[in-house]
Design a protein around this motif. Sequence first.
Motif, PDB file in Angstrom:
ATOM      1  N   PHE A 298      40.900  32.922  23.496  1.00 50.13           N
ATOM      2  CA  PHE A 298      40.093  31.718  23.701  1.00 50.13           C
ATOM      3  C   PHE A 298      40.213  31.218  25.136  1.00 50.13           C
ATOM      4  CE2 PHE A 298      40.681  31.815  19.133  1.00 50.13           C
ATOM      5  CZ  PHE A 298      39.427  31.441  18.658  1.00 50.13           C
ATOM      6  N   VAL A 299      41.386  31.421  25.741  1.00 45.85           N
ATOM      7  CA  VAL A 299      41.565  31.040  27.144  1.00 45.85           C
ATOM      8  C   VAL A 299      40.747  31.950  28.059  1.00 45.85           C
ATOM      9  CG1 VAL A 299      43.246  30.802  29.018  1.00 45.85           C
ATOM     10  CG2 VAL A 299      43.869  30.127  26.690  1.00 45.85           C
ATOM     11  N   LEU A 300      40.735  33.252  27.753  1.00 41.92           N
ATOM     12  CA  LEU A 300      40.049  34.212  28.608  1.00 41.92           C
ATOM     13  C   LEU A 300      38.547  34.257  28.377  1.00 41.92           C
ATOM     14  CD1 LEU A 300      42.512  37.248  28.440  1.00 41.92           C
ATOM     15  CD2 LEU A 300      42.296  35.539  30.254  1.00 41.92           C
ATOM     16  N   TYR A 301      38.109  33.850  27.212  1.00 45.11           N
ATOM     17  CA  TYR A 301      36.703  33.972  26.832  1.00 45.11           C
ATOM     18  C   TYR A 301      35.749  33.360  27.858  1.00 45.11           C
ATOM     19  CZ  TYR A 301      32.466  33.450  23.977  1.00 45.11           C
ATOM     20  OH  TYR A 301      31.178  33.485  23.499  1.00 45.11           O
ATOM     21  N   PRO A 302      35.964  32.122  28.317  1.00 48.02           N
ATOM     22  CA  PRO A 302      35.033  31.550  29.302  1.00 48.02           C
ATOM     23  C   PRO A 302      34.970  32.354  30.601  1.00 48.02           C
ATOM     24  CG  PRO A 302      36.446  29.846  28.384  1.00 48.02           C
ATOM     25  CD  PRO A 302      37.022  31.155  27.958  1.00 48.02           C
ATOM     26  N   PHE A 303      36.115  32.879  31.046  1.00 45.57           N
ATOM     27  CA  PHE A 303      36.140  33.636  32.288  1.00 45.57           C
ATOM     28  C   PHE A 303      35.452  34.992  32.128  1.00 45.57           C
ATOM     29  CE2 PHE A 303      39.790  30.771  32.383  1.00 45.57           C
ATOM     30  CZ  PHE A 303      39.614  30.152  33.613  1.00 45.57           C
ATOM     31  N   ARG A 304      35.661  35.624  30.991  1.00 42.79           N
ATOM     32  CA  ARG A 304      35.048  36.932  30.741  1.00 42.79           C
ATOM     33  C   ARG A 304      33.537  36.822  30.587  1.00 42.79           C
ATOM     34  NH1 ARG A 304      38.235  41.222  28.114  1.00 42.79           N
ATOM     35  NH2 ARG A 304      36.445  41.498  26.765  1.00 42.79           N
ATOM     36  N   GLU A 305      33.087  35.810  29.857  1.00 37.55           N
ATOM     37  CA  GLU A 305      31.671  35.705  29.541  1.00 37.55           C
ATOM     38  C   GLU A 305      30.850  35.042  30.653  1.00 37.55           C
ATOM     39  OE1 GLU A 305      30.409  37.248  26.933  1.00 37.55           O
ATOM     40  OE2 GLU A 305      32.477  37.921  26.577  1.00 37.55           O
ATOM     41  N   SER A 306      31.487  34.244  31.490  1.00 38.07           N
ATOM     42  CA  SER A 306      30.750  33.549  32.553  1.00 38.07           C
ATOM     43  C   SER A 306      30.447  34.452  33.739  1.00 38.07           C
ATOM     44  CB  SER A 306      31.542  32.334  33.040  1.00 38.07           C
ATOM     45  OG  SER A 306      32.763  32.742  33.649  1.00 38.07           O
ATOM     46  N   GLY A 307      31.161  35.559  33.844  1.00 39.01           N
ATOM     47  CA  GLY A 307      30.935  36.484  34.954  1.00 39.01           C
ATOM     48  C   GLY A 307      31.717  36.163  36.203  1.00 39.01           C
ATOM     49  N   VAL A 308      32.602  35.157  36.156  1.00 38.17           N
ATOM     50  CA  VAL A 308      33.343  34.793  37.364  1.00 38.17           C
ATOM     51  C   VAL A 308      34.345  35.872  37.768  1.00 38.17           C
ATOM     52  CG1 VAL A 308      33.102  32.321  36.922  1.00 38.17           C
ATOM     53  CG2 VAL A 308      35.106  33.535  36.047  1.00 38.17           C
ATOM     54  N   LEU A 309      34.679  36.771  36.847  1.00 36.52           N
ATOM     55  CA  LEU A 309      35.631  37.836  37.165  1.00 36.52           C
ATOM     56  C   LEU A 309      34.937  39.088  37.688  1.00 36.52           C
ATOM     57  CD1 LEU A 309      38.117  37.559  34.145  1.00 36.52           C
ATOM     58  CD2 LEU A 309      38.383  36.661  36.463  1.00 36.52           C
ATOM     59  N   ARG A 310      33.621  39.032  37.828  1.00 39.01           N
ATOM     60  CA  ARG A 310      32.881  40.174  38.358  1.00 39.01           C
ATOM     61  C   ARG A 310      32.720  40.043  39.861  1.00 39.01           C
ATOM     62  NH1 ARG A 310      29.680  43.313  35.137  1.00 39.01           N
ATOM     63  NH2 ARG A 310      29.625  44.533  37.065  1.00 39.01           N
ATOM     64  N   GLY A 311      32.851  41.169  40.554  1.00 40.84           N
ATOM     65  CA  GLY A 311      32.589  41.200  41.984  1.00 40.84           C
ATOM     66  C   GLY A 311      33.589  40.455  42.840  1.00 40.84           C
ATOM     67  N   LEU A 312      34.795  40.234  42.338  1.00 41.17           N
ATOM     68  CA  LEU A 312      35.800  39.529  43.121  1.00 41.17           C
ATOM     69  C   LEU A 312      36.313  40.425  44.254  1.00 41.17           C
ATOM     70  CD1 LEU A 312      37.883  37.734  40.332  1.00 41.17           C
ATOM     71  CD2 LEU A 312      36.118  36.765  41.810  1.00 41.17           C
ATOM     72  N   ASP A 313      36.338  39.878  45.431  1.00 39.54           N
ATOM     73  CA  ASP A 313      36.774  40.647  46.599  1.00 39.54           C
ATOM     74  C   ASP A 313      37.510  39.699  47.551  1.00 39.54           C
ATOM     75  OD1 ASP A 313      36.511  43.330  47.943  1.00 39.54           O
ATOM     76  OD2 ASP A 313      35.630  42.062  49.510  1.00 39.54           O
ATOM     77  N   PRO A 314      38.645  40.126  48.126  1.00 36.20           N
ATOM     78  CA  PRO A 314      39.210  41.476  48.088  1.00 36.20           C
ATOM     79  C   PRO A 314      40.088  41.697  46.853  1.00 36.20           C
ATOM     80  CG  PRO A 314      40.490  40.120  49.562  1.00 36.20           C
ATOM     81  CD  PRO A 314      39.353  39.258  49.091  1.00 36.20           C
ATOM     82  N   THR A 315      40.119  42.941  46.402  1.00 36.44           N
ATOM     83  CA  THR A 315      40.906  43.284  45.219  1.00 36.44           C
ATOM     84  C   THR A 315      42.390  43.046  45.440  1.00 36.44           C
ATOM     85  OG1 THR A 315      39.275  44.956  44.580  1.00 36.44           O
ATOM     86  CG2 THR A 315      41.466  45.135  43.601  1.00 36.44           C
ATOM     87  N   TRP A 316      42.856  43.269  46.688  1.00 31.68           N
ATOM     88  CA  TRP A 316      44.302  43.131  46.936  1.00 31.68           C
ATOM     89  C   TRP A 316      44.776  41.711  46.683  1.00 31.68           C
ATOM     90  CZ3 TRP A 316      45.662  39.465  50.395  1.00 31.68           C
ATOM     91  CH2 TRP A 316      44.745  39.108  51.393  1.00 31.68           C
ATOM     92  N   PHE A 317      43.856  40.742  46.712  1.00 29.66           N
ATOM     93  CA  PHE A 317      44.225  39.362  46.408  1.00 29.66           C
ATOM     94  C   PHE A 317      43.980  39.030  44.935  1.00 29.66           C
ATOM     95  CE2 PHE A 317      42.916  34.954  45.735  1.00 29.66           C
ATOM     96  CZ  PHE A 317      44.050  34.289  46.151  1.00 29.66           C
ATOM     97  N   TRP A 318      42.803  39.359  44.428  1.00 31.24           N
ATOM     98  CA  TRP A 318      42.415  38.912  43.097  1.00 31.24           C
ATOM     99  C   TRP A 318      43.137  39.642  41.979  1.00 31.24           C
ATOM    100  CZ3 TRP A 318      40.496  34.433  42.448  1.00 31.24           C
ATOM    101  CH2 TRP A 318      39.705  33.848  43.439  1.00 31.24           C
ATOM    102  N   LEU A 319      43.439  40.908  42.158  1.00 29.26           N
ATOM    103  CA  LEU A 319      44.143  41.627  41.097  1.00 29.26           C
ATOM    104  C   LEU A 319      45.560  41.084  40.895  1.00 29.26           C
ATOM    105  CD1 LEU A 319      44.038  43.793  38.955  1.00 29.26           C
ATOM    106  CD2 LEU A 319      44.735  45.473  40.679  1.00 29.26           C
ATOM    107  N   PRO A 320      46.362  40.904  41.943  1.00 27.42           N
ATOM    108  CA  PRO A 320      47.668  40.257  41.735  1.00 27.42           C
ATOM    109  C   PRO A 320      47.522  38.850  41.168  1.00 27.42           C
ATOM    110  CG  PRO A 320      47.617  41.350  43.858  1.00 27.42           C
ATOM    111  CD  PRO A 320      46.219  41.388  43.335  1.00 27.42           C
TER     112      PRO A 320
END
Length: 381
Positions: A298-320
Amino acid sequence: MHGTTPESAGGAPPARRTKTRRVPFWDNARFACIVLVVLGHAVQRLTYDSKIALALYVAVYAFHMPAFAIISGYFSKSSPPTKRQMARVITDILVPYVVFEALWTLTKWLVEGRADPNLTQPSWTLWFLLALGIFRLVLPYLALLRWPLAWALLISLAVGYLPNVDSTFSLSRTLGLLFFFTFGWWLREHRIVERLGLLGRRPWWVGAIAAVVLAAAGWIAWAGLELWEAIDLRHWLFYEDAYADLAGEQWWAGGVRLVLMAIALILSAAFFALVPRRGLWWTAFGRYTMYVYLLHSFVLYPFRESGVLRGLDPTWFWLPAVVVASVLIALGLASKPVRTVLRPLIEPRPRWLIGDAALAGSGGHRNDPTGSRRPRDTPRR
């Protein structure tokens, strides 16, 4: 091992009560596993745009649910269930399953404008609740056989050849992971952990080898990404789809699952070898993994469905950042304030449902479905 005290068989309390020592390792292992579960779900949307995120996803999914199943099996009993144990399947597994399926139906209707209430098709993470219930029902029968571990392996391999065994009641995935659950029980039944002294002080080189094994798995996941995408490896790691949907009608498809199961065992062993043996500040959170498991989606659902986790750059920052967020989510959902507010949903005591109200978990120690036994947070009067 779980902080329990023996109950008196008669009406008078025993003259002396002894308290068994709780082993921190298992709580540490539970919490580490649930963090991997949250991480796997959190990083999923990043895999569409980041190769390194996809490699991490593949490496985590190669062993995290098998490891969780091993722990659950380790604390399961193969003896015929008592009335209280049978009632706990209802109160700790079936009732939360129905409650959270209802919540997911409502959530999808409010957010997506559509809902398809169907208790036979578990929503997102709820499949594991049904799996635990089925594992508990099947284990006493498996234990009666001469070679229970071999039979469990045969079932886990053979179910993939049966396309009519699908995700209904999560049966395909449950049977696909049955071997790992049975393996955990087998370890406890034959006292393998005690006999080999696996919870004692470990030599430095054991941790070093384990770290190398996990690092090698990560490198292989990264180096072979094109191949893993070509063969749709992520769906093989779900233990859910029939071989016909993954490899066509190839007779050797069961061999692929066998190899993946062997890899899962090796990586699980390496993972457990790195889990701390001593009590740490986060050890107690391992007693409440079911809170994290049921609530994190339920916590992750808004982030997964809203698309905010798509296209995040740079990966070296967002993945950690996602890795750190996953740890914080797990800690937060296992915290006492969350448990206090949401206990009626996660640990219901439906006295109205069970004929004998005393069997509905009216007090004393509680088990969560993964086998962690713990005292009440607050006394009840």
